[in-house]
Enzyme design. Structure first.
Site, PDB file in Angstrom:
ATOM      1  N   TYR A   1      -3.511  -1.857   9.916  1.00 37.64           N
ATOM      2  CA  TYR A   1      -3.263  -1.911   8.468  1.00 37.64           C
ATOM      3  C   TYR A   1      -1.885  -1.341   8.153  1.00 37.64           C
ATOM      4  O   TYR A   1      -1.084  -1.954   7.450  1.00 37.64           O
ATOM      5  CB  TYR A   1      -4.359  -1.130   7.733  1.00 37.64           C
ATOM      6  CG  TYR A   1      -4.301  -1.269   6.233  1.00 37.64           C
ATOM      7  CD1 TYR A   1      -4.814  -2.399   5.603  1.00 37.64           C
ATOM      8  CD2 TYR A   1      -3.740  -0.267   5.443  1.00 37.64           C
ATOM      9  CE1 TYR A   1      -4.763  -2.531   4.227  1.00 37.64           C
ATOM     10  CE2 TYR A   1      -3.685  -0.393   4.060  1.00 37.64           C
ATOM     11  CZ  TYR A   1      -4.201  -1.524   3.464  1.00 37.64           C
ATOM     12  OH  TYR A   1      -4.143  -1.660   2.097  1.00 37.64           O
TER      13      TYR A   1
ATOM     14  N   SER B   1       0.840  -1.201   0.000  1.00 40.48           N
ATOM     15  CA  SER B   1       0.000   0.000   0.000  1.00 40.48           C
ATOM     16  C   SER B   1       0.871   1.245   0.000  1.00 40.48           C
ATOM     17  O   SER B   1       1.977   1.247   0.542  1.00 40.48           O
ATOM     18  CB  SER B   1      -0.874  -0.010   1.257  1.00 40.48           C
ATOM     19  OG  SER B   1      -1.525   1.220   1.408  1.00 40.48           O
TER      20      SER B   1
HETATM   21  N1  LIG Z   1      -8.218  -0.300  -2.821  1.00 43.08           N
HETATM   22  C1  LIG Z   1      -7.258   0.442  -2.390  1.00 43.08           C
HETATM   23  O1  LIG Z   1      -7.365   1.691  -2.351  1.00 43.08           O
HETATM   24  C2  LIG Z   1      -5.967  -0.167  -1.959  1.00 43.08           C
HETATM   25  C3  LIG Z   1      -4.843   0.665  -1.906  1.00 43.08           C
HETATM   26  C4  LIG Z   1      -3.623   0.121  -1.562  1.00 43.08           C
HETATM   27  C5  LIG Z   1      -3.508  -1.224  -1.288  1.00 43.08           C
HETATM   28  N2  LIG Z   1      -4.614  -2.029  -1.314  1.00 43.08           N
HETATM   29  C6  LIG Z   1      -4.387  -3.455  -1.076  1.00 43.08           C
HETATM   30  O2  LIG Z   1      -4.597  -4.122  -2.299  1.00 43.08           O
HETATM   31  C7  LIG Z   1      -4.963  -5.477  -2.068  1.00 43.08           C
HETATM   32  C8  LIG Z   1      -6.146  -5.825  -2.950  1.00 43.08           C
HETATM   33  O3  LIG Z   1      -7.237  -5.020  -2.581  1.00 43.08           O
HETATM   34  P1  LIG Z   1      -8.310  -4.525  -3.623  1.00 43.08           P
HETATM   35  O4  LIG Z   1      -8.288  -3.051  -3.577  1.00 43.08           O
HETATM   36  O5  LIG Z   1      -8.127  -5.225  -4.894  1.00 43.08           O
HETATM   37  O6  LIG Z   1      -9.668  -4.928  -2.877  1.00 43.08           O
HETATM   38  P2  LIG Z   1     -10.588  -6.200  -2.909  1.00 43.08           P
HETATM   39  O7  LIG Z   1     -11.261  -6.300  -4.224  1.00 43.08           O
HETATM   40  O8  LIG Z   1     -11.425  -6.115  -1.686  1.00 43.08           O
HETATM   41  O9  LIG Z   1      -9.567  -7.413  -2.803  1.00 43.08           O
HETATM   42  C9  LIG Z   1      -9.149  -7.999  -1.614  1.00 43.08           C
HETATM   43  C10 LIG Z   1      -9.217  -9.497  -1.821  1.00 43.08           C
HETATM   44  O10 LIG Z   1      -8.624 -10.166  -0.709  1.00 43.08           O
HETATM   45  C11 LIG Z   1      -9.372 -11.337  -0.477  1.00 43.08           C
HETATM   46  N3  LIG Z   1      -9.166 -11.727   0.914  1.00 43.08           N
HETATM   47  C12 LIG Z   1      -9.422 -10.989   2.024  1.00 43.08           C
HETATM   48  N4  LIG Z   1      -9.117 -11.686   3.120  1.00 43.08           N
HETATM   49  C13 LIG Z   1      -8.655 -12.893   2.693  1.00 43.08           C
HETATM   50  C14 LIG Z   1      -8.199 -14.056   3.350  1.00 43.08           C
HETATM   51  N5  LIG Z   1      -8.132 -14.125   4.693  1.00 43.08           N
HETATM   52  N6  LIG Z   1      -7.802 -15.118   2.607  1.00 43.08           N
HETATM   53  C15 LIG Z   1      -7.866 -15.062   1.267  1.00 43.08           C
HETATM   54  N7  LIG Z   1      -8.285 -13.995   0.580  1.00 43.08           N
HETATM   55  C16 LIG Z   1      -8.682 -12.926   1.305  1.00 43.08           C
HETATM   56  C17 LIG Z   1     -10.809 -10.971  -0.792  1.00 43.08           C
HETATM   57  O11 LIG Z   1     -11.578 -12.083  -1.223  1.00 43.08           O
HETATM   58  P3  LIG Z   1     -12.455 -12.969  -0.222  1.00 43.08           P
HETATM   59  O12 LIG Z   1     -13.281 -12.029   0.589  1.00 43.08           O
HETATM   60  O13 LIG Z   1     -13.235 -13.838  -1.159  1.00 43.08           O
HETATM   61  O14 LIG Z   1     -11.490 -13.762   0.603  1.00 43.08           O
HETATM   62  C18 LIG Z   1     -10.642 -10.011  -1.957  1.00 43.08           C
HETATM   63  O15 LIG Z   1     -10.760 -10.676  -3.194  1.00 43.08           O
HETATM   64  C19 LIG Z   1      -5.224  -5.590  -0.588  1.00 43.08           C
HETATM   65  O16 LIG Z   1      -4.122  -6.251   0.011  1.00 43.08           O
HETATM   66  C20 LIG Z   1      -5.291  -4.157  -0.112  1.00 43.08           C
HETATM   67  O17 LIG Z   1      -4.807  -4.020   1.200  1.00 43.08           O
HETATM   68  C21 LIG Z   1      -5.838  -1.520  -1.650  1.00 43.08           C
END
Ligand SMILES: NC(=O)c1ccc[n+]([C@@H]2O[C@H](COP(=O)([O-])OP(=O)(O)OC[C@H]3O[C@@H](n4cnc5c(N)ncnc54)[C@H](OP(=O)(O)O)[C@@H]3O)[C@@H](O)[C@H]2O)c1
Length: 245
Positions: free
Chosen positions: A154, A140
């Protein structure tokens, strides 16, 4: 059997999904993990419809026994794992010391820090043996520059991914394994629903898209093996001076 297999966690949505789809277009076989089998099946169907290879391996990354079993199954069905894209992540709307809950803090750390460690641990011996492997840690922007509203659990768990990538590079480059600490800023995904105040359409419209990050992941995966991209930071273009909210 395909020697060019990528294992993506958090593959059912957002950046994990986008990375999986682009890696499949690049000709890789994709193992898709996350907790919701239905979401993974939809991504697998998209990959297969485009002529690619996908295997659905539902998994909670905090379940260490399940992670080991998943790694074995992927290697059995798709061949050796060439790359990891670790996108599974968790946050909470309760992200300040005044309102945080210790159990929730542990769940965030288990998912964001120990999850990637256990997946890497399961595949690293094979990568070392073959002398090849690429590991992309989706971290992040808040791990690159302190962001006060990202949350204590986080921020702490994501900031720890930097040293994780650095120690992998320091110790494992000599065995052909490289790691990238990939730090996206705001991305319009389901993840934003975990914010105390969920952004609306106007705010989301100026964020990165999951595909923007998927392309960056593809760049890391397709760079020649002697290139180590230690850290990659992506952020949405800044608004004109004086227009920031
Ligand atoms: N969106 C942002 O602004 C942002 C910015 C910087 C970094 N990030 C990071 O980017 C990554 C992806 O996030 P995203 O933005 O693409 O959001 P997202 O669509 O919510 O993706 C997160 C994914 O993680 C999976 N997940 C959560 N807990 C899990 C577990 N215990 N075991 C296996 N899978 C799990 C979820 O699927 P299930 O619920 O089906 O398990 C979901 O598909 C994350 O690590 C997040 O911290 C996000």
């Amino acid at each position: 059997m395909d020697a060019r297999t990528v294992w993506v966690t958090g593959a059912g949505s957002g950046m994990g999904r986008a990375s999986a789809l682009i890696a499949a277009q690049d000709g890789r076989a994709i193992a898709l993990s996350g907790r919701r089998a239905g979401a993974l099946e939809e991504v697998a169907a998209e990959i297969r419809a485009a002529g690619g290879t996908a295997l659905v391996v539902p998994l909670d990354v905090a379940d260490r026994a399940a992670v080991k079993a998943a790694a074995l199954r992927i290697e059995e069905e798709l061949g050796s794992i060439e790359a990891l894209v670790l996108s599974a992540g968790l946050n909470s709307p309760r992200r300040y010391w005044r309102d945080q809950d210790l159990e929730e803090f542990a769940a965030i750390t288990d998912t964001n820090l120990l999850g990637p460690v256990s997946v890497i641990d399961a595949v690293l011996p094979g990568m070392r043996e073959r002398g090849a492997g690429t590991i992309v840690l989706i971290s992040s922007y808040s791990a690159w520059r302190f962001s006060p509203d990202a949350g204590a659990a986080y921020s702490a768990s994501k900031t720890a991914l930097g040293p994780l990538a650095a120690t992998l590079n320091a110790q494992e480059n000599q065995h052909g394994v490289r790691a990238c600490h990939l730090c996206p800023g705001d991305v319009d995904s389901d993840f934003l629903n975990q914010r105390p105040e969920v952004p609306g359409a106007a705010d989301r419209a100026v964020m990165l898209s999951p595909e923007d990050v998927g392309r960056a992941v593809s760049f890391v995966l397709t760079s020649p093996p002697h290139v180590v991209i230690d850290e990659l930071v992506l952020s949405p273009a800044k608004p004109a001076a004086g227009t920031a909210a």
